[in-house]
Design an enzyme around this catalytic site. Structure first.
Site: not given
Ligand code: MN
Ligand code: MN
Length: 401
Positions: A111, A114, A116, A120, A159, A182
């Site tokens: 993943r 990124h 946000h 999380e 992360h 997401e």
């Molecule tokens: Mn994330």
């Protein structure tokens, strides 16, 4: 069970029974939406998974909103390194404060780096993963996590997650914002793509010719990369580690145990960095029930890991509604609403209770009555001596205790 058309079910039911695989006749195998004197017949395959919606207990009343949505009913985004799907306020309208994501990363699947706006929190459902993060003070974090482990990345902290040998991982992500999406996170390739090469050159102190060929963000997000070797001190050489780790071994916690199950509570008291999300992992044996209770601080968002259960929710003003759950379902309990979760299957039920809060708290109906002057309780409920003398002053989250 095989798919049986609704016409067949009706004709079989009308003939007085359902043929089982062994050829024997099972009476009353197909539940019908009726109680004596009420209802009629018309069950669909899907109805049979939701018996308490099909035939609500007669105590259900009023118009509580929908309190369940299954990840199985959510859009699946398939990528070269795995897949992802989400249950947000869009899918489960009542959940304004929490959104969930279910993600699979194949071995090597990353993943993308990124960040946000939401915090999380994660629970590992399967396999192993390597997680990385760097905080605002320039301290770093790298760890490998396995089934039952948690992580928490505060809002805005960058992360990544990568699936490890032998078969990658699957996990549940929880965000402290029901409107989280997401598909709209800050991706590192996206920013490179949207920044002039000259600016990148000045930023990194190298020639602009090194830039301009960054992969399109649609080629990353979840992509395959070489599987990293074992975690070693050299992975973080020259860096200072974050003072409060972003991961936590939930299964290493000693559970609260009763005769019928266990509960592990993880909030900022035992996982200090997790200031936005508190959680409990509940295991209820067949025949057992998470006792009648409510939470005095906030809404409850649930994820069902395995087993079959039903939840009855009491919403005041004569309102009550019952929902059935199985693996992959999300459940929701509005703030302060009374509820119970009963194992309705033949195997253990495991689910997560999740709260947008720094701390876990619940109020037990049983304990409340046990700790209130008995004459006062009797004046309200007239339960009689037998019930009154059986009240326990200690909390028993799973009953029978
Ligand atoms: Mn994330
Ligand atoms: Mn609860």
């Amino acid at each position: 069970m095989d798919l049986i058309s609704r016409r067949n079910i009706l004709s079989i039911a009308a003939s007085g029974g359902l043929l089982t695989a062994s050829g024997a006749t099972a009476q009353t195998a197909v539940p019908q939406p009726e109680r004596p004197g009420h209802g009629g017949t018309e069950p669909l395959e899907r109805d049979r998974q939701n018996q308490d919606l099909l035939v609500p207990p007669s105590t259900d009343h009023g118009t509580l909103p929908n309190l369940r949505f299954s990840f199985s009913d959510a859009h699946m985004r398939l990528e070269p390194g795995g897949w992802t799907r989400q249950v947000t306020e869009r899918e489960l309208g009542v959940s304004k404060d929490i959104a969930g994501v279910n993600m699979r990363l194949n071995v090597g699947g990353v993943r993308e780096l990124h960040w946000h706006k939401a915090a999380e929190w994660a629970y590992m459902l399967y396999g192993t993963a390597r997680i990385t993060a760097v905080d605002a003070q320039g301290r770093n974090f790298v760890d490998d996590v396995g089934v039952g482990d948690l992580w928490f990345f505060p809002a805005g902290i960058p992360h990544s997650i990568q699936g490890l040998n032998p078969d990658g991982c699957e996990f549940l992500l929880v965000f402290d914002d029901g409107d989280f999406d997401e598909d709209h996170t800050f991706l590192i390739t996206d920013w490179f793509k949207r920044t002039p090469s000259e600016v990148l050159a000045k930023n990194f102190g190298v020639s602009a010719s090194f830039f301009g060929h960054t992969p399109d963000p649609s080629e990353r997000y979840i992509f395959l990369a070489p599987v990293p070797g074992p975690l070693q001190p050299s992975n973080t050489a020259g860096a200072t580690a974050v003072p409060r780790g972003f991961s936590h071994r939930m299964m290493a916690q000693q559970p609260i145990k009763t005769k019928s199950g266990t509960i592990r509570i993880t909030d900022s008291g035992v996982f200090p960095v997790s200031t936005a999300i508190a959680a409990a992992l509940v295991e209820v044996d067949p025949g057992g029930m998470r006792e009648l209770h409510w939470h005095p601080n906030t809404n409850e968002w649930q994820y069902y890991i395995e087993g079959q259960a039903r939840m009855g929710v009491f919403g005041a003003s004569g309102q009550a509604r019952t929902f059935d759950f199985q693996a992959g379902d999300v459940g929701y309990v509005p703030f302060a609403n009374g509820h119970y979760i009963e194992n309705t299957g033949t195997t253990q039920v495991r689910f997560l209770e999740i709260f947008k809060s720094s701390y876990y708290a619940d109020v037990s109906l049983h304990q409340w009555l046990a700790l209130t002057p008995p004459e006062l309780v009797e004046a309200h409920l007239g339960l009689g001596a037998e019930v009154m003398k059986g009240l326990r002053k200690g909390k028993t989250p799973i009953v029978p205790a």
